[in-house]
Write a protein that holds these residues in place. Structure first.
Motif, short mmCIF file in Angstrom:
data_model
loop_
_atom_site.label_atom_id
_atom_site.label_comp_id
_atom_site.label_asym_id
_atom_site.label_seq_id
_atom_site.Cartn_x
_atom_site.Cartn_y
_atom_site.Cartn_z
N LYS A 68 8.02 8.29 -0.44
CA LYS A 68 6.47 7.82 -0.24
C LYS A 68 7.03 6.60 0.83
N ALA A 69 5.87 6.20 1.60
CA ALA A 69 6.00 4.78 2.57
C ALA A 69 5.31 3.87 1.91
N PHE A 70 5.65 2.60 2.18
CA PHE A 70 5.00 1.58 1.86
C PHE A 70 4.65 0.74 2.88
N LEU A 71 3.51 0.18 2.88
CA LEU A 71 3.08 -0.72 3.88
C LEU A 71 2.74 -2.07 3.00
N ILE A 72 3.43 -3.30 3.79
CA ILE A 72 3.01 -4.61 3.24
C ILE A 72 2.15 -4.92 4.25
N VAL A 73 1.25 -5.62 3.91
CA VAL A 73 0.22 -5.99 4.63
C VAL A 73 -0.48 -7.58 4.30
N VAL A 125 0.87 -1.22 0.13
CA VAL A 125 0.13 0.01 0.01
C VAL A 125 0.88 1.36 0.06
N GLU A 126 0.73 2.15 -0.94
CA GLU A 126 1.48 3.35 -1.14
C GLU A 126 0.81 4.34 -0.14
N MET A 127 1.87 5.17 0.66
CA MET A 127 1.26 6.05 1.59
C MET A 127 2.03 7.31 1.53
N GLU A 128 1.40 8.41 1.57
CA GLU A 128 2.35 9.64 1.88
C GLU A 128 2.91 9.48 3.33
N ASP A 129 4.35 10.19 3.24
CA ASP A 129 4.94 10.00 4.62
C ASP A 129 4.71 11.02 5.42
N ALA A 181 1.83 -7.03 9.43
CA ALA A 181 2.12 -5.71 8.37
C ALA A 181 3.41 -5.37 8.78
N TYR A 182 4.21 -4.71 7.80
CA TYR A 182 5.38 -4.18 8.11
C TYR A 182 5.80 -2.82 7.08
N ALA A 183 6.10 -1.86 7.33
CA ALA A 183 6.47 -0.67 6.51
C ALA A 183 7.67 -0.21 6.19
N PHE A 184 8.01 0.40 5.22
CA PHE A 184 9.39 1.06 5.02
C PHE A 184 9.05 2.32 4.09
N VAL A 185 10.10 3.28 4.31
CA VAL A 185 10.20 4.46 3.37
C VAL A 185 10.94 4.61 2.23
N GLN A 188 -1.55 8.67 7.83
CA GLN A 188 -1.63 7.79 6.70
C GLN A 188 -2.29 6.22 7.14
N LEU A 189 -1.40 5.94 7.94
CA LEU A 189 -1.52 4.57 8.46
C LEU A 189 -3.04 4.35 9.25
N ALA A 190 -3.37 5.45 9.93
CA ALA A 190 -4.41 5.25 10.63
C ALA A 190 -5.74 5.35 9.42
N MET A 191 -5.74 6.19 8.24
CA MET A 191 -6.63 5.89 7.20
C MET A 191 -6.74 4.62 6.54
#
Lengths: 434, 145
Positions: B112-117, B77-81, B103-107, B85-88
């Motif tokens: 951008k930040a990415f959430l792998i879920v 999941v692409e997120m703005e950093d 889940a785990y995430a990286f920038v 964003q995660l809450a949304m």
């Protein structure tokens, strides 16, 4: 295909068979008393003379013989013939103590081969078969014993011995082996090695029969092997002190036939030495009726089994020893409870997520025994969710507990990390210092 | 719908020294680049989860080396950093009653930040996140991160 190697003997009515045994027992007792200073002394100490043995029931007057006797008289102190009458020696590996030496006259080797030829015939193995022998050759009785028996039965023998697994698999394909004889552990190892090389036992070989033994294995392991390879897997029995591999199951796969014209079988209570009631489990005791070089009188084999004299559906009248998964000396006592590695195997092999290999580790922590069982999982059962794997550990632990009645810690380990064996597999590490 | 999912490589590893080094070495030899990585541990063993540029090859390399390994579909999941964003994302999923298994995430360097879920209903999650105009990574994105 012939059905019986020697129908007259194999289907002899039980009362006639017992008469044969009686006659041979009387001769044997006289023979060992005259030819073996060891037995003469033993009998004298027990106050029994050859003339006291008149019927089969008198056998209980004779003292037991133990493996320790062979060790105490190392190397040939129990032999009944001089060296110039021997055609071969075999020597045990000595893994559990001083090695034992066994010797054979020409007649002994012939009787040994005949015993196996009858057994192989009873599982439909003979002239049309190529038997690959993956038991170790050399001092171990497995390889050469099987070799002579298979030749006697008419097989074409491929004496690969154990080891060099890639070549084993290649030859199996090139020469069209139809029978494999090796330990169940080594067969599992070969199946795995073949699979890694993209070879399927089922599709790419002509194997149809496995003659598996030299270590305890369970009914559930049989199912696994038969399902994954398409072969029929038969249990084989023997021990170097008796000769080596001697008897197998028949096609009914329900107990191992002991040739009663060659061996007298008793099952006793290991603690009291008294015979157990028919159908009850106890320790196997065998008297060799026809051996010349090293006859054994009431030899305590150590295997726990049940004797079955019921006529088998194969038509053979000779008694069977039934699978009970353990030897008296393999038994572990954990928190006062008897545990056989075979019981553990039998539980594990019923759980499809669990792979074929396992290791039992027993430790003593603060005076308390802790039993741990390490297992590998089948790749298909691998979930990337931690909970699923922890559930699997719990499920296996609960299954073991329900059978063994003790708490067992189950540990998942990586595929390939448990030892594979080309001979007898080691399945227990006992770290307790008692 | 499959193109909105990414393939994650998971593997079983005993919790002892040298295991990770061994795996990393295999990837080095095969020229496989790891994009995201996490270890979940449970006492004696752990599960290593990874997003890599060549998942099929990674699977083969590890499998051939004797590891117990699997490929699982997960979402990237692409997120703005930025905060919130995660809450949304979590809200969007919970509204549809979709559970997050892990889940785990990286920038990334593009800020951008990415959430792998991994979720219990991946198709439902794709629909819900699409509906909320959230961008999902595909395998070509993973290549180009």
């Amino acid at each position: 295909m012939i059905e019986y190697w020697n129908p007259q003997i194999e289907r002899m009515p039980v009362d006639e068979l017992k008469k044969v045994q009686e006659q041979k027992l009387c001769q044997l007792v006289k023979y060992v008393y005259e030819h073996s200073p060891f037995y003469r002394k033993r009998f004298d100490e027990a106050g029994v003379k050859p003339e006291d043995i008149k019927t089969l029931d008198d056998v209980t007057k004779l003292p037991f013989t133990f493996k320790q006797d062979l060790r105490d008289t190392y190397p040939t102190g129990m032999f009944c013939v001089p060296n110039n009458k021997l055609v071969r020696f075999h020597v045990s590996s000595g893994t559990t103590g001083k090695p034992t030496v066994v010797g054979y006259t020409d007649n002994d080797v012939k009787a040994w081969s005949t015993s196996l030829a009858r057994a192989l015939t009873s599982i439909g193995v003979g002239r049309d078969d190529v038997m690959q022998i993956g038991y170790g050759y050399g001092l171990f009785t497995g390889g050469l014993g099987m070799h002579y028996g298979a030749e006697e039965a008419g097989c074409t023998v491929l004496p690969t011995s154990s080891g060099n697994t890639e070549r084993q698999i290649e030859l199996m394909q090139d020469l069209g082996s139809t029978v494999i004889a090796c330990t169940p552990s080594y067969l599992l190892f070969m199946i795995e090695a073949a699979r890694d090389a993209g070879i399927s036992f089922q599709d790419d070989t002509k194997l149809r029969v496995g003659v598996l033994g030299a270590e305890p294995w369970s009914e559930e392991m049989r199912k696994r092997i038969e399902e994954s390879t398409g072969i029929k897997a038969y249990d084989i029995f023997g021990t170097s002190e008796l000769s080596g591999p001697l008897f197998t199951e028949c096609q009914s796969q329900n107990g191992i036939h002991i040739w009663a014209d060659q061996f007298l079988v008793e099952v006793i209570n290991p603690e009291t030495g008294e015979p157990v009631a028919n159908g009850e489990r106890g320790e196997l005791v065998i008297t060799t009726l026809v051996k010349e070089a090293l006859p054994l009188i009431r030899y305590r084999i150590g295997d726990i089994t049940v004797l079955n004299w019921d006529e088998c559906e194969c038509g053979r009248t000779h008694p069977r020893i039934m699978r009970v998964l353990g030897r008296a000396d393999d038994m572990l006592i954990v928190r006062g409870i008897n545990v056989f590695p075979g019981q553990v195997e039998s539980v594990l092999m019923k759980i499809p997520e669990v792979g074929e290999h396992f290791m039992i580790i027993v430790d003593r922590v603060n005076e308390l025994d802790i039993m741990k069982v390490q297992i590998e999982m089948n790749e298909a059962a691998f979930s990337d969710k931690i909970n699923d794997l922890m559930d699997l550990e719990k499920k296996v632990g609960a299954a073991l507990k329900s059978v063994l009645n003790i708490a067992v810690k189950v540990e998942l380990v990586e595929h390939g990390s448990l030892p594979r064996s080309m001979g007898k597999a080691k399945k227990v590490i006992d770290n307790r210092k008692i | 719908m499959e193109e909105k999912m990414i393939k994650q490589i998971s593997l079983f590893a005993e919790n002892k020294p040298g295991r990770l080094a061994n795996i990393a070495e295999k990837f080095k030899e095969a020229g496989i680049n790891i994009r995201a990585f996490t270890i979940a541990e449970a006492g004696d063993f752990g599960i290593i989860r990874m997003v890599v540029d060549e998942p099929d090859m990674a699977h083969k390399v590890l499998h051939d080396a004797g590891f117990t390994v699997s490929e699982t579909n997960v979402l990237g999941v692409e997120m703005e950093d930025i905060p919130g964003q995660l809450a949304m994302i979590a809200d969007v999923l919970s509204e549809k009653n979709i559970n997050i298994d892990y889940a785990y995430a990286f920038v990334t360097k593009t800020e951008k930040a990415f959430l792998i879920v991994r979720v219990n209903d991946i198709r439902g999650a794709v629909k819900a996140l699409d509906g909320a105009n959230v961008r999902l990574l595909d395998m070509s994105d993973v290549h180009n991160i």
